[in-house]
Design a protein around this motif. Structure first.
Motif, PDB file in Angstrom:
ATOM      1  N   GLY A 181       0.809  -1.208   0.000  1.00 13.57           N
ATOM      2  CA  GLY A 181       0.000   0.000   0.000  1.00 13.57           C
ATOM      3  C   GLY A 181       0.840   1.255   0.000  1.00 13.57           C
ATOM      4  O   GLY A 181       0.521   2.247  -0.656  1.00 13.57           O
ATOM      5  N   MET A 182       1.948   1.220   0.763  1.00 11.94           N
ATOM      6  CA  MET A 182       2.836   2.385   0.827  1.00 11.94           C
ATOM      7  C   MET A 182       3.421   2.691  -0.552  1.00 11.94           C
ATOM      8  O   MET A 182       3.491   3.848  -0.974  1.00 11.94           O
ATOM      9  N   LEU A 183       3.822   1.640  -1.269  1.00  8.90           N
ATOM     10  CA  LEU A 183       4.384   1.843  -2.602  1.00  8.90           C
ATOM     11  C   LEU A 183       3.351   2.456  -3.544  1.00  8.90           C
ATOM     12  O   LEU A 183       3.633   3.436  -4.243  1.00  8.90           O
ATOM     13  N   TYR A 184       2.144   1.892  -3.584  1.00 11.69           N
ATOM     14  CA  TYR A 184       1.127   2.387  -4.499  1.00 11.69           C
ATOM     15  C   TYR A 184       0.774   3.847  -4.200  1.00 11.69           C
ATOM     16  O   TYR A 184       0.679   4.681  -5.106  1.00 11.69           O
ATOM     17  N   ARG A 185       0.553   4.153  -2.936  1.00 11.60           N
ATOM     18  CA  ARG A 185       0.097   5.504  -2.579  1.00 11.60           C
ATOM     19  C   ARG A 185       1.219   6.530  -2.685  1.00 11.60           C
ATOM     20  O   ARG A 185       1.016   7.643  -3.197  1.00 11.60           O
ATOM     21  N   SER A 186       2.399   6.175  -2.218  1.00  9.07           N
ATOM     22  CA  SER A 186       3.476   7.172  -2.155  1.00  9.07           C
ATOM     23  C   SER A 186       3.910   7.617  -3.540  1.00  9.07           C
ATOM     24  O   SER A 186       4.172   8.796  -3.766  1.00  9.07           O
ATOM     25  N   TRP A 187       3.952   6.688  -4.481  1.00 12.06           N
ATOM     26  CA  TRP A 187       4.365   7.092  -5.825  1.00 12.06           C
ATOM     27  C   TRP A 187       3.292   7.949  -6.505  1.00 12.06           C
ATOM     28  O   TRP A 187       3.600   8.841  -7.267  1.00 12.06           O
ATOM     29  N   MET A 188       2.046   7.702  -6.187  1.00 12.71           N
ATOM     30  CA  MET A 188       0.993   8.565  -6.717  1.00 12.71           C
ATOM     31  C   MET A 188       1.076   9.960  -6.115  1.00 12.71           C
ATOM     32  O   MET A 188       0.755  10.964  -6.773  1.00 12.71           O
ATOM     33  N   ARG A 189       1.542  10.057  -4.889  1.00 14.12           N
ATOM     34  CA  ARG A 189       1.556  11.350  -4.203  1.00 14.12           C
ATOM     35  C   ARG A 189       2.632  12.282  -4.750  1.00 14.12           C
ATOM     36  O   ARG A 189       2.622  13.485  -4.446  1.00 14.12           O
ATOM     37  N   ASN A 190       3.545  11.747  -5.582  1.00 14.89           N
ATOM     38  CA  ASN A 190       4.532  12.659  -6.179  1.00 14.89           C
ATOM     39  C   ASN A 190       3.882  13.603  -7.190  1.00 14.89           C
ATOM     40  O   ASN A 190       4.503  14.543  -7.668  1.00 14.89           O
ATOM     41  N   GLN A 191       2.595  13.355  -7.507  1.00 11.75           N
ATOM     42  CA  GLN A 191       1.855  14.250  -8.388  1.00 11.75           C
ATOM     43  C   GLN A 191       1.068  15.302  -7.601  1.00 11.75           C
ATOM     44  O   GLN A 191       0.349  16.108  -8.199  1.00 11.75           O
ATOM     45  N   GLY A 192       1.218  15.263  -6.294  1.00 13.11           N
ATOM     46  CA  GLY A 192       0.554  16.267  -5.474  1.00 13.11           C
ATOM     47  C   GLY A 192      -0.779  15.845  -4.910  1.00 13.11           C
ATOM     48  O   GLY A 192      -1.501  16.672  -4.341  1.00 13.11           O
ATOM     49  N   PHE A 193      -1.140  14.570  -5.023  1.00 10.07           N
ATOM     50  CA  PHE A 193      -2.389  14.083  -4.439  1.00 10.07           C
ATOM     51  C   PHE A 193      -2.235  13.969  -2.927  1.00 10.07           C
ATOM     52  O   PHE A 193      -1.225  13.448  -2.428  1.00 10.07           O
ATOM     53  N   GLY A 194      -3.230  14.444  -2.208  1.00  7.94           N
ATOM     54  CA  GLY A 194      -3.235  14.273  -0.760  1.00  7.94           C
ATOM     55  C   GLY A 194      -3.677  12.871  -0.379  1.00  7.94           C
ATOM     56  O   GLY A 194      -4.318  12.168  -1.174  1.00  7.94           O
ATOM     57  N   HIS A 195      -3.378  12.469   0.847  1.00  7.13           N
ATOM     58  CA  HIS A 195      -3.681  11.106   1.270  1.00  7.13           C
ATOM     59  C   HIS A 195      -5.178  10.811   1.219  1.00  7.13           C
ATOM     60  O   HIS A 195      -5.606   9.658   1.085  1.00  7.13           O
ATOM     61  N   GLU A 196      -6.021  11.860   1.319  1.00 12.29           N
ATOM     62  CA  GLU A 196      -7.464  11.648   1.414  1.00 12.29           C
ATOM     63  C   GLU A 196      -8.082  11.095   0.130  1.00 12.29           C
ATOM     64  O   GLU A 196      -9.176  10.539   0.161  1.00 12.29           O
ATOM     65  N   VAL A 197      -7.376  11.211  -1.018  1.00 12.77           N
ATOM     66  CA  VAL A 197      -7.980  10.728  -2.256  1.00 12.77           C
ATOM     67  C   VAL A 197      -7.904   9.205  -2.378  1.00 12.77           C
ATOM     68  O   VAL A 197      -8.489   8.624  -3.297  1.00 12.77           O
ATOM     69  N   PHE A 198      -7.200   8.577  -1.457  1.00  7.65           N
ATOM     70  CA  PHE A 198      -7.082   7.122  -1.483  1.00  7.65           C
ATOM     71  C   PHE A 198      -7.998   6.469  -0.459  1.00  7.65           C
ATOM     72  O   PHE A 198      -7.740   5.366   0.021  1.00  7.65           O
ATOM     73  N   ASP A 199      -9.094   7.151  -0.141  1.00  5.83           N
ATOM     74  CA  ASP A 199      -9.952   6.729   0.954  1.00  5.83           C
ATOM     75  C   ASP A 199     -11.069   5.772   0.543  1.00  5.83           C
ATOM     76  O   ASP A 199     -11.977   5.504   1.325  1.00  5.83           O
ATOM     77  N   GLY A 200     -11.012   5.236  -0.673  1.00  2.75           N
ATOM     78  CA  GLY A 200     -12.052   4.311  -1.116  1.00  2.75           C
ATOM     79  C   GLY A 200     -13.040   4.919  -2.082  1.00  2.75           C
ATOM     80  O   GLY A 200     -13.999   4.262  -2.490  1.00  2.75           O
ATOM     81  N   ARG A 201     -12.825   6.173  -2.465  1.00  2.00           N
ATOM     82  CA  ARG A 201     -13.687   6.785  -3.480  1.00  2.00           C
ATOM     83  C   ARG A 201     -13.427   6.133  -4.838  1.00  2.00           C
ATOM     84  O   ARG A 201     -12.349   5.567  -5.062  1.00  2.00           O
ATOM     85  N   PRO A 202     -14.366   6.187  -5.791  1.00  2.00           N
ATOM     86  CA  PRO A 202     -14.157   5.569  -7.104  1.00  2.00           C
ATOM     87  C   PRO A 202     -12.963   6.187  -7.838  1.00  2.00           C
ATOM     88  O   PRO A 202     -12.829   7.413  -7.914  1.00  2.00           O
ATOM     89  N   VAL A 203     -12.127   5.333  -8.354  1.00  2.00           N
ATOM     90  CA  VAL A 203     -10.998   5.775  -9.178  1.00  2.00           C
ATOM     91  C   VAL A 203     -11.405   5.606 -10.640  1.00  2.00           C
ATOM     92  O   VAL A 203     -11.732   4.496 -11.085  1.00  2.00           O
TER      93      VAL A 203
END
Length: 578
Positions: A22-44
């Motif tokens: 999970g850390m790998l998936y989220r952290s690499w996405m966050r290099n685009q400026g996404f905050g942690h809250e967008v990974f909260d289970g909302r539809p991707v």
């Protein structure tokens, strides 16, 4: 705003994972400026875009994607844009059709391989729309199509000119001296004067309308011009809607039913749509397990008149069609006449009947009423059979010359389109207005890719004599912007030993469109003797994608798809390698 969070979403197998994964998936996405809250289970939501400057009809789709993103954010989803290849008909060689299946494979695998719960498909030119639909149907995640819209009407010396259609007209004018090279050069810029795909009822416009008729595109969205602000409103609405579709689990398999395909076939007849719709709808049906044969395209349209007065069969262009009421007005007319199924569900979550209820026909010259149609019932695509096309061939009656729909004439055979073009301007070419020009080795395997070459220009000497049409027979395709009495998709193609390979100069060819026949007036025993003497062409490709294509492409009557891609493969989450 509705709380869209759901720990059981497909995307949460990535973004909701615990520990290192999970850390790998989220952290690499966050290099685009996404905050942690967008990974909260909302539809991707994936936004698949075929934007490319090498596909001029698709070049503006990056801006369309921004509008889709706004809608996804508004509805509480996380939009993630990703590129796909673009199959632009205007530049790709030998033909964009060679790469439709490759694009469909790419779209399918990209959707499946990534943490997506739904996808918005952005397309423009001819092959991008069916390729995206095919790929998305094979994965069967919620999907909505957004086509990029047609160009504004072309304008040249006070008249409307249509992309593609006027290319053929201007070419004839140039050959006969009615137009100079300088005038042609100037007319180029008058024909294509804005973002968007062809504004005639060519294949791009046809497939946008077909996507809407199938229920995979929001009502009315096929026709808005690419530069109209309402094109962006439509895209934004699609972004909002896809989030709801994820919640509702409204997948292509629920939309792409047998009845939906029947609607699309009848709509294609009513709009005077491209013969290429036959190829693409057949391939798409194969992806979702709907049995759809060539005879369906003939049987289902016999009672359907042509209602839309657009080039190449008529006068107007897509901008006019949009302002006249667009496809909802056509579908409402057909539905009122009992020619459409009203029950199939669409991407709106509502039925066809519910979607078309508010439709209004504003201009009855552009969209004619059912009781006073632009062309009578039975003028749509006809499917021919006979000893020259045992597995079928098609002809677009609304774009043909009525006096040639029943014709008998001697064949003049060319083993490739290039062989014809090399002599077409020769004043000594042995042809007259009764000759049937036969172009072969232009099919899926033979060319390869089945290019849009069947409507070859008439020989220069006949154009100068005032002849405006001749019967042409080919195992290739024709641009939806084209016109003329042209028999297309002759199957089996010459390259696999179809009867077209056996035709010789002077053989009598009989075309009987009312009788749905195309035959060679040559004794069966003689044809059998020629078949024994025939040898297949040498394989030209031993590696790479083109080798894969020639080894696995099916014939035109099965949609020229790869046999190994028929049926769906679902959206199972790949194994986690981390």
């Amino acid at each position: 705003m509705t709380d869209r969070r759901n720990a059981n979403r497909r995307s949460q197998a990535w973004f909701g994972a615990q520990g290192r994964s999970g850390m790998l998936y989220r952290s690499w996405m966050r290099n685009q400026g996404f905050g942690h809250e967008v990974f909260d289970g909302r539809p991707v939501i994936g936004i698949a875009t075929s934007a490319s400057e090498l596909a001029p009809c698709n070049a503006h789709l990056t801006r369309v994607a921004e509008a889709v993103k706004r809608g996804v954010w508004q509805a509480g989803g996380l939009p993630l844009q990703f590129p796909t290849m673009a199959t632009g008909e205007t530049l790709m060689r030998p033909t964009a059709m060679l790469y439709r299946n490759l694009m469909a494979m790419e779209v399918e695998e990209l959707i499946r391989a990534n943490p997506l719960d739904g996808v918005v498909l952005l397309s423009g030119c001819d092959k991008t729309t069916p390729a995206m639909l095919m790929g998305a149907a094979s994965v069967d995640l919620p999907a909505v199509m957004v086509t990029g819209g047609p160009m504004l009407n072309g304008k040249y010396r006070g008249q409307d000119v249509g992309s593609g259609t006027h290319v053929w007209k201007f070419e004839e004018d140039l050959k006969t001296g009615r137009m100079t090279e300088e005038e042609c050069f100037f007319a180029e810029g008058c024909m294509a004067r804005s973002d968007g795909h062809c504004m005639t009822m060519g294949t791009a416009s046809t497939m946008a309308c077909v996507a809407e008729a199938l229920g995979m595109q929001l009502p009315g969205s096929a026709a808005w011009p690419a530069v109209d602000s309402r094109r962006m409103e439509t895209a934004q609405a699609a972004g909002r809607r896809i989030v709801d579709m994820v919640e509702e689990e409204l997948r292509p398999s629920r939309i792409l039913t047998r009845e939906a395909f029947e609607n699309a076939i009848r709509v294609n007849a009513a709009i005077g749509g491209s013969t290429n719709a036959v190829i693409h709808l057949t391939a798409l049906a194969g992806r979702v397990g709907v049995e759809l044969g060539l005879d369906d395209f003939d049987r289902l349209v016999r009672e359907v008149p042509t209602l839309v007065n657009l080039m190449p069969s008529g006068t107007y262009l897509m901008e006019d069609f949009c302002y006249a009421g667009g496809l909802p007005a056509v579908m409402a007319e057909l539905l009122g006449g009992g020619l459409l199924h009203g029950g199939p569900v669409t991407v709106t979550g509502r039925t066809v009947a519910e979607n078309t209820a508010p439709a209004e026909r504003v201009d009855s010259d552009v969209i004619t009423p059912l009781d006073a149609p632009f062309q009578p019932a039975g003028t749509g695509i006809a499917v021919l059979r006979g000893n020259l096309c045992p597995d079928g061939a098609v002809i677009k009656q609304s774009a043909a010359s009525p006096h040639l729909l029943t014709h008998r004439g001697p064949a003049r055979v060319f083993d490739s389109p290039e062989a014809y073009h090399a002599v077409a301007d020769d004043p000594g070419l042995d042809v007259d207005e009764n000759t049937v020009i036969v172009i072969r080795n232009a099919g899926p395997k033979g060319y390869p890719g089945m290019p849009e070459v069947s409507n070859v220009p008439l020989p220069a000497k006949l154009l100068k004599a005032g002849i405006t049409d001749m019967v042409r027979v080919c195992d290739g395709r024709m641009s939806g912007t084209g016109y003329g009495t042209v028999v297309l998709h002759v199957t089996p193609e010459a390259a696999v030993g179809g009867p077209l390979a056996l035709v010789r100069d002077g053989d009598p060819v009989v075309l009987d469109v009312p009788g749905r026949a195309l035959r060679l007036d040559v004794d069966d025993a003689e044809l059998a003797r020629r078949k024994q003497e025939w040898t297949p062409p040498a394989e030209r490709y031993v590696s790479g994608y083109t080798w894969l294509y020639t080894q696995h492409v099916e014939q035109a009557d099965r949609g020229a798809d790869f046999g190994f891609l028929r049926g769906g493969r679902g959206h199972e989450v790949p194994r986690d390698s981390h």
